[in-house]
Design a protein around this motif. Sequence first.
Motif, PDB file in Angstrom:
ATOM      1  N   ILE A 286     -65.985  62.317  48.515  1.00  0.00           N
ATOM      2  CA  ILE A 286     -64.981  63.297  48.936  1.00  0.00           C
ATOM      3  C   ILE A 286     -63.578  62.739  48.727  1.00  0.00           C
ATOM      4  O   ILE A 286     -62.689  63.426  48.210  1.00  0.00           O
ATOM      5  CB  ILE A 286     -65.203  63.700  50.404  1.00  0.00           C
ATOM      6  CG1 ILE A 286     -66.486  64.513  50.551  1.00  0.00           C
ATOM      7  CG2 ILE A 286     -64.009  64.501  50.937  1.00  0.00           C
ATOM      8  CD1 ILE A 286     -66.882  64.794  51.982  1.00  0.00           C
ATOM      9  N   ALA A 287     -63.379  61.486  49.114  1.00  0.00           N
ATOM     10  CA  ALA A 287     -62.076  60.850  48.918  1.00  0.00           C
ATOM     11  C   ALA A 287     -61.705  60.808  47.437  1.00  0.00           C
ATOM     12  O   ALA A 287     -60.541  61.020  47.063  1.00  0.00           O
ATOM     13  CB  ALA A 287     -62.090  59.439  49.510  1.00  0.00           C
TER      14      ALA A 287
ATOM     15  N   ALA B 103     -64.577  59.625  60.166  1.00  0.00           N
ATOM     16  CA  ALA B 103     -64.333  58.695  59.067  1.00  0.00           C
ATOM     17  C   ALA B 103     -63.245  59.205  58.128  1.00  0.00           C
ATOM     18  O   ALA B 103     -62.371  58.442  57.686  1.00  0.00           O
ATOM     19  CB  ALA B 103     -65.632  58.453  58.297  1.00  0.00           C
ATOM     20  N   LEU B 104     -63.273  60.501  57.826  1.00  0.00           N
ATOM     21  CA  LEU B 104     -62.250  61.072  56.941  1.00  0.00           C
ATOM     22  C   LEU B 104     -60.869  61.025  57.591  1.00  0.00           C
ATOM     23  O   LEU B 104     -59.873  60.658  56.949  1.00  0.00           O
ATOM     24  CB  LEU B 104     -62.615  62.504  56.573  1.00  0.00           C
ATOM     25  CG  LEU B 104     -63.802  62.671  55.620  1.00  0.00           C
ATOM     26  CD1 LEU B 104     -64.279  64.116  55.582  1.00  0.00           C
ATOM     27  CD2 LEU B 104     -63.433  62.195  54.214  1.00  0.00           C
ATOM     28  N   ARG B 105     -60.806  61.381  58.867  1.00  0.00           N
ATOM     29  CA  ARG B 105     -59.510  61.357  59.555  1.00  0.00           C
ATOM     30  C   ARG B 105     -58.986  59.929  59.697  1.00  0.00           C
ATOM     31  O   ARG B 105     -57.768  59.704  59.657  1.00  0.00           O
ATOM     32  CB  ARG B 105     -59.635  62.024  60.914  1.00  0.00           C
ATOM     33  CG  ARG B 105     -59.826  63.538  60.862  1.00  0.00           C
ATOM     34  CD  ARG B 105     -58.776  64.225  60.020  1.00  0.00           C
ATOM     35  NE  ARG B 105     -58.744  65.666  60.234  1.00  0.00           N
ATOM     36  CZ  ARG B 105     -58.205  66.550  59.392  1.00  0.00           C
ATOM     37  NH1 ARG B 105     -57.668  66.131  58.254  1.00  0.00           N
ATOM     38  NH2 ARG B 105     -58.196  67.841  59.670  1.00  0.00           N
TER      39      ARG B 105
ATOM     40  N   SER C 182     -70.726  62.115  49.964  1.00  0.00           N
ATOM     41  CA  SER C 182     -70.391  61.015  50.861  1.00  0.00           C
ATOM     42  C   SER C 182     -68.893  60.988  51.116  1.00  0.00           C
ATOM     43  O   SER C 182     -68.099  61.613  50.397  1.00  0.00           O
ATOM     44  CB  SER C 182     -70.835  59.687  50.249  1.00  0.00           C
ATOM     45  OG  SER C 182     -70.096  59.424  49.061  1.00  0.00           O
ATOM     46  N   VAL C 183     -68.497  60.239  52.131  1.00  0.00           N
ATOM     47  CA  VAL C 183     -67.068  60.085  52.399  1.00  0.00           C
ATOM     48  C   VAL C 183     -66.341  59.513  51.182  1.00  0.00           C
ATOM     49  O   VAL C 183     -65.279  60.026  50.790  1.00  0.00           O
ATOM     50  CB  VAL C 183     -66.846  59.219  53.657  1.00  0.00           C
ATOM     51  CG1 VAL C 183     -65.377  58.822  53.795  1.00  0.00           C
ATOM     52  CG2 VAL C 183     -67.315  59.973  54.903  1.00  0.00           C
TER      53      VAL C 183
ATOM     54  N   GLU D 223     -69.453  62.214  62.809  1.00  0.00           N
ATOM     55  CA  GLU D 223     -68.977  60.894  62.387  1.00  0.00           C
ATOM     56  C   GLU D 223     -68.278  60.963  61.034  1.00  0.00           C
ATOM     57  O   GLU D 223     -67.352  60.201  60.757  1.00  0.00           O
ATOM     58  CB  GLU D 223     -70.139  59.906  62.337  1.00  0.00           C
ATOM     59  CG  GLU D 223     -70.833  59.667  63.672  1.00  0.00           C
ATOM     60  CD  GLU D 223     -69.898  59.070  64.725  1.00  0.00           C
ATOM     61  OE1 GLU D 223     -68.889  58.440  64.362  1.00  0.00           O
ATOM     62  OE2 GLU D 223     -70.182  59.259  65.928  1.00  0.00           O
ATOM     63  N   LYS D 224     -68.712  61.899  60.201  1.00  0.00           N
ATOM     64  CA  LYS D 224     -68.064  62.095  58.894  1.00  0.00           C
ATOM     65  C   LYS D 224     -66.628  62.575  59.078  1.00  0.00           C
ATOM     66  O   LYS D 224     -65.705  62.116  58.395  1.00  0.00           O
ATOM     67  CB  LYS D 224     -68.880  63.101  58.080  1.00  0.00           C
ATOM     68  CG  LYS D 224     -68.575  63.143  56.599  1.00  0.00           C
ATOM     69  CD  LYS D 224     -69.616  64.040  55.926  1.00  0.00           C
ATOM     70  CE  LYS D 224     -69.567  63.948  54.431  1.00  0.00           C
ATOM     71  NZ  LYS D 224     -70.628  64.758  53.785  1.00  0.00           N
TER      72      LYS D 224
ATOM     73  N   ALA E 122     -66.358  71.661  55.908  1.00  0.00           N
ATOM     74  CA  ALA E 122     -67.286  70.620  56.322  1.00  0.00           C
ATOM     75  C   ALA E 122     -68.465  71.236  57.051  1.00  0.00           C
ATOM     76  O   ALA E 122     -68.316  71.773  58.146  1.00  0.00           O
ATOM     77  CB  ALA E 122     -66.568  69.617  57.219  1.00  0.00           C
TER      78      ALA E 122
ATOM     79  N   ASP F  40     -71.759  69.430  56.845  1.00  0.00           N
ATOM     80  CA  ASP F  40     -72.847  68.472  56.853  1.00  0.00           C
ATOM     81  C   ASP F  40     -73.432  68.439  58.267  1.00  0.00           C
ATOM     82  O   ASP F  40     -72.778  68.840  59.232  1.00  0.00           O
ATOM     83  CB  ASP F  40     -72.342  67.075  56.462  1.00  0.00           C
ATOM     84  CG  ASP F  40     -73.453  66.179  55.944  1.00  0.00           C
ATOM     85  OD1 ASP F  40     -74.631  66.558  56.088  1.00  0.00           O
ATOM     86  OD2 ASP F  40     -73.134  65.108  55.401  1.00  0.00           O
TER      87      ASP F  40
ATOM     88  N   ASP G  21     -68.895  71.440  51.445  1.00  0.00           N
ATOM     89  CA  ASP G  21     -69.847  70.344  51.645  1.00  0.00           C
ATOM     90  C   ASP G  21     -70.985  70.861  52.514  1.00  0.00           C
ATOM     91  O   ASP G  21     -70.877  70.893  53.744  1.00  0.00           O
ATOM     92  CB  ASP G  21     -69.125  69.168  52.319  1.00  0.00           C
ATOM     93  CG  ASP G  21     -70.051  67.989  52.586  1.00  0.00           C
ATOM     94  OD1 ASP G  21     -71.136  67.942  51.984  1.00  0.00           O
ATOM     95  OD2 ASP G  21     -69.683  67.117  53.395  1.00  0.00           O
TER      96      ASP G  21
END
Length: 308
Positions: free
Chosen positions: A152-153, A178-180, A148-149, A174-175, A167, A169, A138
Amino acid sequence: MSFGTGTTGVYPIAATPFHPDGRLDLDGVDRLTDFYQDAGATGMTILGIMGEAQKLEPEESRAIARRVVARSRVPVVVGVSAPGFAAMRSLARDAMDAGAAGVMVAPAPHLRSDEQIAAYFAQAVEAIGPDVPWALQDYPLTLSVILSVPVIARIMAEHPSCVMLKAEDWPGLEKLTALRKLQADGTLRPFSILTANGGIFLDFEPERGSDGAMTGYAFPDMLVELIDLHARGERDAAHDLFDAHLPLIRYEQQPGVGLSVRKYVLMRRGVIGSDVQRKPGPALSATGRAEVDYLLERLARKDARAAL
């Protein structure tokens, strides 16, 4: 060798050494392989953007992959991104047959919508084979593709063979959070996250949930120490070490000449014989080299590894 959803530590992105006339330096490949391992790396990533993969002949890429895999004591991830899936398939299969632990795939720069991105990675997985472990890169700053999150999901949900997110970006803290958070509440399956961007945000990324670093900073031994300090909860010591290296890390982040800086420092460290890039590629000016030398001299006051 293990490369999976629980991967941690430091996977340096390897440079590709060339002779002054632009020929591939395979002896230099050996020295780099040893250097990264001796620095404490838990794995290696080759043929990425920093490795000038786009400037290599296909047989050169295969020769590097075979050489590194044969010499390495740690898992090797091979960058296989290519304009077409036939070339991606060929290099991925050759690398895996040689003993690589997995591959890394970046989105093609022309992708824009989430549907285009999802379709691209479905075709990429079909090309390399669903049994090949791979890392999703990414890197919107260079590739101009926004992952975007949610997308990716989606990729992670649709492709269990994707075991890692590289990662890079920017901004990306914050990304990571959000993923965690999605993983913590059970809506996103586990996968490893290693961060890049030259290490510029490694002071806080482990605190946000990254599992380590996959970047090309010319002091991988420092990256290993930094990740270990974070893992032991020694926050102030980790930030102190990062702060000492930050001026050089920042200098490496310059668009265009960043790889020239890294190769010059690797040459100063005695790892590669020449800092030349394969053309087209900028070289450091005499003034630029003097500035890097000055940064190394200042860094050496706090970290003896920079006393070259």
